[in-house]
Design a protein around this motif. Structure first.
Motif, mmCIF file in Angstrom:
data_model
loop_
_atom_site.group_PDB
_atom_site.id
_atom_site.type_symbol
_atom_site.label_atom_id
_atom_site.label_comp_id
_atom_site.label_asym_id
_atom_site.label_seq_id
_atom_site.Cartn_x
_atom_site.Cartn_y
_atom_site.Cartn_z
ATOM 1 N N PRO A 40 1.718 18.871 -22.265
ATOM 2 C CA PRO A 40 0.859 19.932 -21.729
ATOM 3 C C PRO A 40 -0.593 19.516 -21.545
ATOM 4 C CG PRO A 40 1.469 20.396 -24.005
ATOM 5 C CD PRO A 40 2.279 19.207 -23.567
ATOM 6 N N ASN A 41 -1.093 18.630 -22.389
ATOM 7 C CA ASN A 41 -2.489 18.219 -22.260
ATOM 8 C C ASN A 41 -2.729 17.331 -21.048
ATOM 9 O OD1 ASN A 41 -3.282 19.715 -24.457
ATOM 10 N ND2 ASN A 41 -3.049 18.017 -25.893
ATOM 11 N N ALA A 42 -1.668 16.787 -20.472
ATOM 12 C CA ALA A 42 -1.816 15.961 -19.265
ATOM 13 C C ALA A 42 -2.253 16.802 -18.072
ATOM 14 C CB ALA A 42 -0.519 15.229 -18.963
ATOM 15 N N GLN A 43 -2.187 18.130 -18.203
ATOM 16 C CA GLN A 43 -2.656 18.991 -17.116
ATOM 17 C C GLN A 43 -4.150 18.811 -16.876
ATOM 18 O OE1 GLN A 43 -0.438 20.614 -15.158
ATOM 19 N NE2 GLN A 43 1.064 19.638 -16.484
ATOM 20 N N GLY A 44 -4.861 18.220 -17.821
ATOM 21 C CA GLY A 44 -6.290 17.950 -17.664
ATOM 22 C C GLY A 44 -6.597 16.692 -16.872
ATOM 23 N N VAL A 64 3.617 14.696 -13.742
ATOM 24 C CA VAL A 64 2.524 15.338 -14.481
ATOM 25 C C VAL A 64 2.600 16.847 -14.273
ATOM 26 C CG1 VAL A 64 0.015 15.647 -14.581
ATOM 27 C CG2 VAL A 64 0.967 13.340 -14.459
ATOM 28 N N ALA A 65 2.771 17.280 -13.024
ATOM 29 C CA ALA A 65 2.834 18.711 -12.705
ATOM 30 C C ALA A 65 4.007 19.396 -13.406
ATOM 31 C CB ALA A 65 2.925 18.909 -11.191
ATOM 32 N N GLN A 66 5.109 18.661 -13.613
ATOM 33 C CA GLN A 66 6.291 19.212 -14.269
ATOM 34 C C GLN A 66 6.179 19.197 -15.796
ATOM 35 O OE1 GLN A 66 9.298 16.659 -12.622
ATOM 36 N NE2 GLN A 66 9.283 17.688 -10.626
ATOM 37 N N GLY A 67 5.086 18.634 -16.315
ATOM 38 C CA GLY A 67 4.871 18.604 -17.758
ATOM 39 C C GLY A 67 5.505 17.441 -18.477
ATOM 40 N N ALA A 68 5.988 16.437 -17.748
ATOM 41 C CA ALA A 68 6.695 15.317 -18.363
ATOM 42 C C ALA A 68 5.804 14.458 -19.259
ATOM 43 C CB ALA A 68 7.338 14.443 -17.287
ATOM 44 N N MET A 69 4.486 14.536 -19.076
ATOM 45 C CA MET A 69 3.579 13.758 -19.925
ATOM 46 C C MET A 69 2.908 14.636 -20.973
ATOM 47 S SD MET A 69 1.841 10.968 -17.433
ATOM 48 C CE MET A 69 2.738 10.309 -16.038
ATOM 49 N N GLU A 91 0.828 -1.204 0.000
ATOM 50 C CA GLU A 91 0.000 0.000 0.000
ATOM 51 C C GLU A 91 0.863 1.256 0.000
ATOM 52 O OE1 GLU A 91 -2.242 -3.131 2.518
ATOM 53 O OE2 GLU A 91 -0.169 -2.602 2.077
ATOM 54 N N TYR A 92 1.883 1.258 0.830
ATOM 55 C CA TYR A 92 2.771 2.406 0.935
ATOM 56 C C TYR A 92 3.506 2.646 -0.384
ATOM 57 C CZ TYR A 92 6.482 5.493 2.548
ATOM 58 O OH TYR A 92 7.347 6.539 2.683
ATOM 59 N N LEU A 93 4.005 1.589 -0.991
ATOM 60 C CA LEU A 93 4.721 1.740 -2.262
ATOM 61 C C LEU A 93 3.799 2.229 -3.379
ATOM 62 C CD1 LEU A 93 7.072 -1.363 -2.176
ATOM 63 C CD2 LEU A 93 7.690 1.048 -1.827
ATOM 64 N N ALA A 94 2.536 1.825 -3.362
ATOM 65 C CA ALA A 94 1.578 2.335 -4.341
ATOM 66 C C ALA A 94 1.444 3.852 -4.209
ATOM 67 C CB ALA A 94 0.219 1.654 -4.171
ATOM 68 N N LYS A 95 1.424 4.344 -2.981
ATOM 69 C CA LYS A 95 1.345 5.790 -2.746
ATOM 70 C C LYS A 95 2.618 6.489 -3.214
ATOM 71 C CE LYS A 95 0.512 9.331 0.785
ATOM 72 N NZ LYS A 95 1.346 10.306 0.107
ATOM 73 N N VAL A 96 3.764 5.918 -2.914
ATOM 74 C CA VAL A 96 5.036 6.516 -3.349
ATOM 75 C C VAL A 96 5.049 6.671 -4.867
ATOM 76 C CG1 VAL A 96 7.525 6.077 -3.575
ATOM 77 C CG2 VAL A 96 6.390 5.765 -1.362
ATOM 78 N N ILE A 97 4.659 5.636 -5.574
ATOM 79 C CA ILE A 97 4.669 5.673 -7.037
ATOM 80 C C ILE A 97 3.646 6.681 -7.550
ATOM 81 C CG2 ILE A 97 4.198 4.318 -9.123
ATOM 82 C CD1 ILE A 97 5.465 1.903 -7.548
ATOM 83 N N ALA A 98 2.456 6.707 -6.976
ATOM 84 C CA ALA A 98 1.435 7.675 -7.400
ATOM 85 C C ALA A 98 1.907 9.104 -7.168
ATOM 86 C CB ALA A 98 0.122 7.413 -6.667
ATOM 87 N N ASP A 99 2.512 9.355 -6.019
ATOM 88 C CA ASP A 99 3.002 10.706 -5.716
ATOM 89 C C ASP A 99 4.090 11.132 -6.688
ATOM 90 O OD1 ASP A 99 1.216 10.860 -3.593
ATOM 91 O OD2 ASP A 99 2.742 10.501 -2.049
ATOM 92 N N ARG A 100 4.986 10.221 -7.011
ATOM 93 C CA ARG A 100 6.080 10.550 -7.941
ATOM 94 C C ARG A 100 5.549 10.782 -9.356
ATOM 95 N NH1 ARG A 100 11.232 6.822 -5.940
ATOM 96 N NH2 ARG A 100 11.317 7.716 -3.830
ATOM 97 N N LEU A 101 4.556 10.001 -9.760
ATOM 98 C CA LEU A 101 3.937 10.237 -11.070
ATOM 99 C C LEU A 101 3.222 11.582 -11.093
ATOM 100 C CD1 LEU A 101 2.518 6.732 -12.025
ATOM 101 C CD2 LEU A 101 4.334 8.001 -13.206
ATOM 102 N N SER A 102 2.568 11.915 -10.001
ATOM 103 C CA SER A 102 1.876 13.194 -9.891
ATOM 104 C C SER A 102 2.846 14.360 -10.078
ATOM 105 C CB SER A 102 1.195 13.293 -8.526
ATOM 106 O OG SER A 102 0.681 14.581 -8.318
ATOM 107 N N GLU A 103 4.014 14.249 -9.467
ATOM 108 C CA GLU A 103 5.037 15.295 -9.621
ATOM 109 C C GLU A 103 5.439 15.432 -11.084
ATOM 110 O OE1 GLU A 103 8.233 14.132 -7.031
ATOM 111 O OE2 GLU A 103 7.010 14.398 -5.226
#
Length: 132
Positions: free
Chosen positions: A106-110, A99-104, A85-97
């Motif tokens: 500009p349209n991923a901002q949606g 997305v916010a940085q634009g790595a996916m 469970e904890y590792l799932a959160k770590v991975i989700a949080d890192r993916l979220s970062e």
């Protein structure tokens, strides 16, 4: 709600503290199938949720930071039970970062949320979902 899921895998070593973990208190290996599901209420201007290639690449990079590591020796996890469970959160949080940085792109901002599922086996898995 629309969604796209990309998949990778992760192999780690770790141990747990606490009687609830029984024999898993000792150092052991774990192999996970990792699914990252990206959600949005409307498709982007290209009629997609997210660029699947970019999402696959970013998941691979996040997983690669943890893959083949003894998590007991990673400073950020000192004193932490790195449960599924904890590792799932770590991975989700890192993916979220990412997305916010634009790595996916500009349209991923949606995107509105990410769900990460770690499959321990064909009969057991854990999931974490977070809003973006």
């Amino acid at each position: 709600m629309f969604s796209v899921t990309v998949r990778d895998h992760l192999m780690v070593a770790h141990s747990f503290t606490g009687e609830v973990f029984g024999p898993a208190q000792a150092l052991h290996g774990a192999t996970f199938v990792v699914d990252a599901t990206l959600h949005r209420p409307e498709l982007d201007p290209d009629n997609i949720v997210v660029d699947i290639g970019a999402a696959t690449r970013e998941l691979g990079e996040v997983v690669g930071e943890l893959n083949y590591r003894n998590l007991d020796q990673v400073p950020e996890f000192t004193g932490v039970n790195t449960s599924t469970e904890y590792l799932a959160k770590v991975i989700a949080d890192r993916l979220s970062e990412r997305v916010a940085q634009g790595a996916m792109g500009p349209n991923a901002q949606g995107l509105t949320s990410i769900t990460v599922t770690l499959h321990e086996s064909h009969v057991a898995w854990a999931r974490y979902q977070r809003d973006l």
